[in-house]
Design a protein around this motif. Structure first.
Motif, PDB file in Angstrom:
ATOM      1  N   HIS A  81      22.930 107.603 -41.314  1.00  0.00           N
ATOM      2  CA  HIS A  81      23.174 107.292 -42.727  1.00  0.00           C
ATOM      3  C   HIS A  81      23.942 105.966 -42.870  1.00  0.00           C
ATOM      4  O   HIS A  81      23.612 105.150 -43.740  1.00  0.00           O
ATOM      5  N   MET A 132      16.316 108.192 -46.629  1.00  0.00           N
ATOM      6  CA  MET A 132      17.493 108.767 -47.302  1.00  0.00           C
ATOM      7  C   MET A 132      17.087 109.931 -48.197  1.00  0.00           C
ATOM      8  O   MET A 132      17.821 110.921 -48.303  1.00  0.00           O
ATOM      9  N   LYS A 133      15.929 109.838 -48.832  1.00  0.00           N
ATOM     10  CA  LYS A 133      15.452 110.928 -49.697  1.00  0.00           C
ATOM     11  C   LYS A 133      15.173 112.188 -48.873  1.00  0.00           C
ATOM     12  O   LYS A 133      15.463 113.302 -49.316  1.00  0.00           O
ATOM     13  N   HIS A 135      16.639 112.821 -45.988  1.00  0.00           N
ATOM     14  CA  HIS A 135      17.861 113.173 -45.265  1.00  0.00           C
ATOM     15  C   HIS A 135      19.096 112.960 -46.149  1.00  0.00           C
ATOM     16  O   HIS A 135      19.933 112.110 -45.822  1.00  0.00           O
ATOM     17  N   PRO A 136      19.209 113.699 -47.236  1.00  0.00           N
ATOM     18  CA  PRO A 136      20.373 113.496 -48.108  1.00  0.00           C
ATOM     19  C   PRO A 136      21.668 113.879 -47.416  1.00  0.00           C
ATOM     20  O   PRO A 136      21.683 114.740 -46.531  1.00  0.00           O
ATOM     21  N   LYS A 138      25.048 115.713 -46.922  1.00  0.00           N
ATOM     22  CA  LYS A 138      25.474 117.077 -47.303  1.00  0.00           C
ATOM     23  C   LYS A 138      26.882 117.070 -47.757  1.00  0.00           C
ATOM     24  O   LYS A 138      27.717 116.364 -47.493  1.00  0.00           O
TER      25      LYS A 138
END
Length: 138
Positions: A81, A132-133, A135-136, A138
């Motif tokens: 990220h 990113m969409k 793998h948001p 948490k």
């Protein structure tokens, strides 16, 4: 005889003064004209430099903005990220700088390179956004 020497000396002095005046005017008129032409050329060059300077300032601003955004980003501890966030800003700055080149550049090869950079960086930003969409955080 003494008076004739004075008159003769006075005549020579006048002739010398006239010759000197002609010589000075022959030198100064072209110098003034050249100075005016040089001033005009310098003003045109300065205007061109200002336009180039404005474009360079826009590029510098995009870099400064990128550094500011990246400096303010909070690292998540998730290297994937963090990488995506940093690279997205980096790529956007590349697009911004390349767009300045497209808008104001003079060299066809550099303008073409800038267009390629814009296309490539937009594609990579789209990949980062898609990742990113999926793998948001948490």
């Amino acid at each position: 005889m003494h008076t004739n020497n004075k008159i003769s000396s006075l005549g020579i002095a006048r002739n010398l003064a006239c010759t000197l005046a002609v010589a000075i005017s022959a030198y100064t008129i072209p110098v003034v004209a050249t100075a005016q032409t040089s001033a005009s050329s310098a003003a045109k060059m300065e205007m061109g430099a200002n336009a180039s300077g404005d474009a360079s300032m826009k590029m510098r601003k995009s870099m400064d903005d990128m550094h500011e955004k990246m400096g303010q980003m909070k690292m998540t501890g998730d290297v994937d990220h963090d990488f995506v966030m940093m690279m997205r800003s980096h790529h956007q700055a590349a697009i911004d700088m390349a767009q300045v080149e497209v808008d104001t550049g003079k060299d066809a090869a550099m303008i073409n390179a800038a267009k390629k950079i814009i296309a490539a960086q937009k594609k990579e930003i789209a990949q980062f956004d898609a990742w990113m969409k999926k793998h948001p955080m948490k």
